[in-house]
Every structure is written in structure tokens, then in C-alpha cells.
Design an enzyme around this catalytic site. Structure first.
Site, PDB file in Angstrom:
ATOM      1  N   THR A 185      69.527  59.910  15.146  1.00 60.43           N
ATOM      2  CA  THR A 185      68.304  60.116  15.933  1.00 60.43           C
ATOM      3  C   THR A 185      68.343  59.149  17.114  1.00 60.43           C
ATOM      4  O   THR A 185      68.963  58.091  17.020  1.00 60.43           O
ATOM      5  CB  THR A 185      67.090  59.778  15.036  1.00 60.43           C
ATOM      6  OG1 THR A 185      66.901  60.845  14.132  1.00 60.43           O
ATOM      7  CG2 THR A 185      65.809  59.558  15.823  1.00 60.43           C
ATOM      8  N   ARG A 213      59.944  71.442   8.115  1.00 59.46           N
ATOM      9  CA  ARG A 213      59.726  70.015   7.822  1.00 59.46           C
ATOM     10  C   ARG A 213      59.583  69.230   9.138  1.00 59.46           C
ATOM     11  O   ARG A 213      60.341  69.422  10.074  1.00 59.46           O
ATOM     12  CB  ARG A 213      60.914  69.492   7.018  1.00 59.46           C
ATOM     13  CG  ARG A 213      60.861  67.992   6.697  1.00 59.46           C
ATOM     14  CD  ARG A 213      61.651  67.169   7.684  1.00 59.46           C
ATOM     15  NE  ARG A 213      61.814  65.796   7.241  1.00 59.46           N
ATOM     16  CZ  ARG A 213      62.323  64.840   8.017  1.00 59.46           C
ATOM     17  NH1 ARG A 213      62.705  65.106   9.246  1.00 59.46           N
ATOM     18  NH2 ARG A 213      62.445  63.620   7.568  1.00 59.46           N
ATOM     19  N   VAL A 214      58.606  68.342   9.176  1.00 60.87           N
ATOM     20  CA  VAL A 214      58.446  67.465  10.337  1.00 60.87           C
ATOM     21  C   VAL A 214      58.659  66.032   9.876  1.00 60.87           C
ATOM     22  O   VAL A 214      58.116  65.618   8.850  1.00 60.87           O
ATOM     23  CB  VAL A 214      57.047  67.628  10.971  1.00 60.87           C
ATOM     24  CG1 VAL A 214      56.852  66.627  12.102  1.00 60.87           C
ATOM     25  CG2 VAL A 214      56.851  69.049  11.485  1.00 60.87           C
ATOM     26  N   GLY A 215      59.451  65.285  10.630  1.00 57.94           N
ATOM     27  CA  GLY A 215      59.738  63.901  10.251  1.00 57.94           C
ATOM     28  C   GLY A 215      58.798  62.907  10.897  1.00 57.94           C
ATOM     29  O   GLY A 215      57.720  63.263  11.404  1.00 57.94           O
TER      30      GLY A 215
HETATM   31  N1  ASP Z   1      63.790  59.769  11.257  1.00 54.05           N
HETATM   32  C1  ASP Z   1      64.389  61.054  11.428  1.00 54.05           C
HETATM   33  C2  ASP Z   1      63.660  62.050  10.573  1.00 54.05           C
HETATM   34  O1  ASP Z   1      63.291  61.722   9.470  1.00 54.05           O
HETATM   35  C3  ASP Z   1      65.843  61.110  11.092  1.00 54.05           C
HETATM   36  C4  ASP Z   1      66.697  59.963  11.598  1.00 54.05           C
HETATM   37  O2  ASP Z   1      66.198  59.009  12.131  1.00 54.05           O
HETATM   38  O3  ASP Z   1      67.921  60.054  11.454  1.00 54.05           O
HETATM   39  O4  ASP Z   1      63.515  63.162  10.991  1.00 54.05           O
END
Ligand code: ASP
Length: 319
Positions: A185, A213-215
């Protein structure tokens, strides 16, 4: 004599001036030198340098922190190495669903998008949500429609696919029990010459996430937050754990309510999330230009460039 005094005074003032600059991340995860190899290491370093240069160029000219974080994040969205824009990870169905958010620490205005599938630069769209709608977040179809109405050319979902991400997806499918994994990310925090903070985060999310899904990344106060009175934060890691402890706002609150210094506030907030499980890290900056980049994974792609000469790019090892 007077001229010398004046010059001296000007020099002292310039030196005493609060620094400006930015800090970025390209994701926290299970990355070690042995695992990625020297070729990829070089490419990741170059990608981080490029993003830092894009953001720093804005700040150097006196531009706003908001433009700097957008420029840095856009640069990593365009880079197929990172899990944002091109190179985004795949959902369980083999599609790409992108999340992004941006926040202005001066006005506390924020914009975010989630689950977009045809928008080339999700961070650019998040900025448009912030500036051209009365809302903070748009998702899915509505966000796509808004993007088209703003004149953004839609791209096919396969635009984001890279052989590397496809391979990770394929390998995961071969395994019996898949576990969601974090990957690359991207995010940036910046402080400009006018003392304003901003933050931006963009991601394809977790590999093998369920569609819909939302992160944490697009959630204001969780993966992304900025407030001139405290700090700017961008998180990376297993989003569900960050959501449950509201990490970015927790850092800001610890600073505001307890007077905690940035580094301590960030370490404590991250610790609270990681105690629940998961893994990850973050970059954060305060209004004095202090920076912290903690993580609990073997590596976190990260970088920093400040007007007072602090400058670094690192991939592995201790925060
Ligand atoms: N934090 C991001 C999510 O959960 C993934 C990541 O940081 O690699 O969507």
C-alpha cells in the site's frame, strides 16, 4: 556593519524556520532482502526516490502539503511495483477494488473513495470528492459515476493487473488455507512552508479480500488523518486491526489530550492495534517536522526528505 548584521539575521531566521518536507511509505509486509532479491530492491528504492522527488518538488516551490502528498502517492499509483493503482492486489474473485483517502490538516477537509474499479488514480478522485462535493466518501458505482462526471476517462479493471500480482493470486489459490496478506500500500504525509500538514493513502487492499471489503486506508481517522494542531498520518498493514483501534486519530488524540510527543503517540497507537493481531506500520509527521515510521513487520518500504537535510530511503530492518 548594518548590512552584515542584516545578512546574519536573515541567515539565522532562515535556519530557525520550521522545516518542510515529506515522508512516505510503500507498504509494510513480510519483505526481506533475501526474499525480494537485489534487482527488486533497486527498483523499489528508485520508486520511493521518485515519489519523494515528486512530493518534494511541490513543497520546495512553496506549494501546499496537500499537493505534495497527492503527487507522491500518484507517482506510486503509477508504479506497477506498489499495491495501489497499477499493480493493485486482487480480490478473491480476481478483480481489483481500490481505496484511497486524502486529508488537509489546515481545514480538516477530507475526501475518500472505496471499491473503485475503473479509476486510474484513486487518490486524484479522493481529492475531487473533497473539493467538489459536500461529502467525504464515495464508494463503488457512485464513485465511478462521479469520476465520469468529472471527466475522468474510465479504464478497464485489467488496467491494474500486473504479472507479479497475478502470480501472487494464483499461488494463493493453490494453497489450502489462504490468509489475507498485506502488500505495498502507499501513503504520504507532508508539511509545507506555511506550516500546513496533509496526508494521503492509496491501496488495492489485502490480497484475497472479499469483494466489497473496505480497509483502513480510505477511512478518515483510521488509515489516513491530518490535523495541523497535531500530526499527519498514513497507515499500512492488516486494515481490520487498524479499523478496530482507529489508529490515525488515536495518534492525534494522544498528542492533543495528553501532550504526547509524536513518536510515543504513534508507537502506542500502533501497539494497541497490533496487540489485537495483524501486522503493519505507519508514517507520521508533526507540525515541527518530526517524523516517525514504526512497523512490526520484517520490512516497510519507506522514505523521507526534509528541508533541513534529513533524507532516507529504507526497505527492511528496524524502524
Ligand atoms: N491497509 C491496507 C488494507 O487493509 C493494506 C496494506 O496496507 O497493505 O487494505
Amino acid at each position: 556593519m548594518m548590512r552584515t548584521t542584516f545578512l546574519l539575521l536573515a541567515a539565522v531566521c532562515a535556519f530557525a524556520q520550521a522545516p518542510f518536507g515529506l515522508a512516505i511509505h510503500g507498504g509494510a509486509g513480510n519483505v526481506t532482502a533475501a526474499r525480494i532479491g537485489p534487482e527488486a530492491e533497486k527498483a523499489y528504492r528508485a520508486g520511493l526516490e521518485k515519489a519523494l522527488a515528486a512530493g518534494y518538488a511541490v513543497l520546495e516551490k512553496g506549494g501546499p502539503a496537500l499537493d505534495a502528498v497527492e503527487a507522491a502517492v500518484r507517482s506510486m499509483e503509477e508504479n506497477p511495483l506498489f499495491n495501489a493503482g497499477v499493480g493493485a492486489t486482487l480480490t478473491r474473485d480476481g478483480t481489483h477494488e481500490l481505496d484511497a483517502a486524502i486529508m488537509d490538516g489546515r481545514t480538516l477537509k477530507a475526501g475518500a473513495v472505496a471499491g473503485v474499479m475503473h479509476v486510474k488514480s484513486p487518490i486524484g478522485l479522493a481529492r475531487l470528492v473533497m473539493e467538489r462535493t459536500p461529502h467525504v466518501m464515495l464508494i463503488g458505482e457512485g464513485a465511478e459515476a462521479f469520476a465520469r462526471a468529472q471527466g475522468l476517462e474510465p479504464v478497464p479493471n485489467a488496467f491494474f493487473r500486473t504479472p507479479g500480482q497475478w502470480e501472487s493470486f494464483r499461488k494463493l489459490k493453490e494453497r489450502e488455507k489462504a490468509r489475507p496478506t498485506t502488500k505495498d500500500t502507499v501513503g504520504a504525509v507532508a508539511l509545507d512552508r506555511h506550516g500546513n500538514l496533509a496526508s494521503a493513502t492509496s491501496t488495492g487492499g489485502m490480497l484475497d479480500k472479499l469483494p466489497g471489503r473496505v480497509g483502513d486506508a480510505p477511512l478518515i481517522g483510521v488509515g489516513t488523518y491530518a490535523d495541523n494542531r497535531t500530526c499527519a498520518v498514513s497507515c499500512t498493514g492488516w486494515g481490520e486491526f487498524f479499523i478496530r483501534t482507529v489508529v490515525a486519530y488515536d495518534i492525534s488524540a494522544r498528542m492533543a489530550y495528553r501532550g504526547a510527543p509524536l513518536e510515543k503517540a504513534a508507537a502506542a497507537a500502533l501497539d494497541a492495534a497490533l496487540k489485537l493481531g495483524g501486522e503493519g506500520g505507519l508514517v507520521a509527521m508533526d507540525a515541527a517536522g518530526r517524523v516517525t515510521q514504526p512497523f512490526n513487520t520484517p520490512g516497510m518500504f519507506r522514505g523521507l526528505r526534509m528541508s533541513d537535510g534529513r533524507s532516507s530511503v529504507a526497505l527492511f530492518g528496524n524502524p
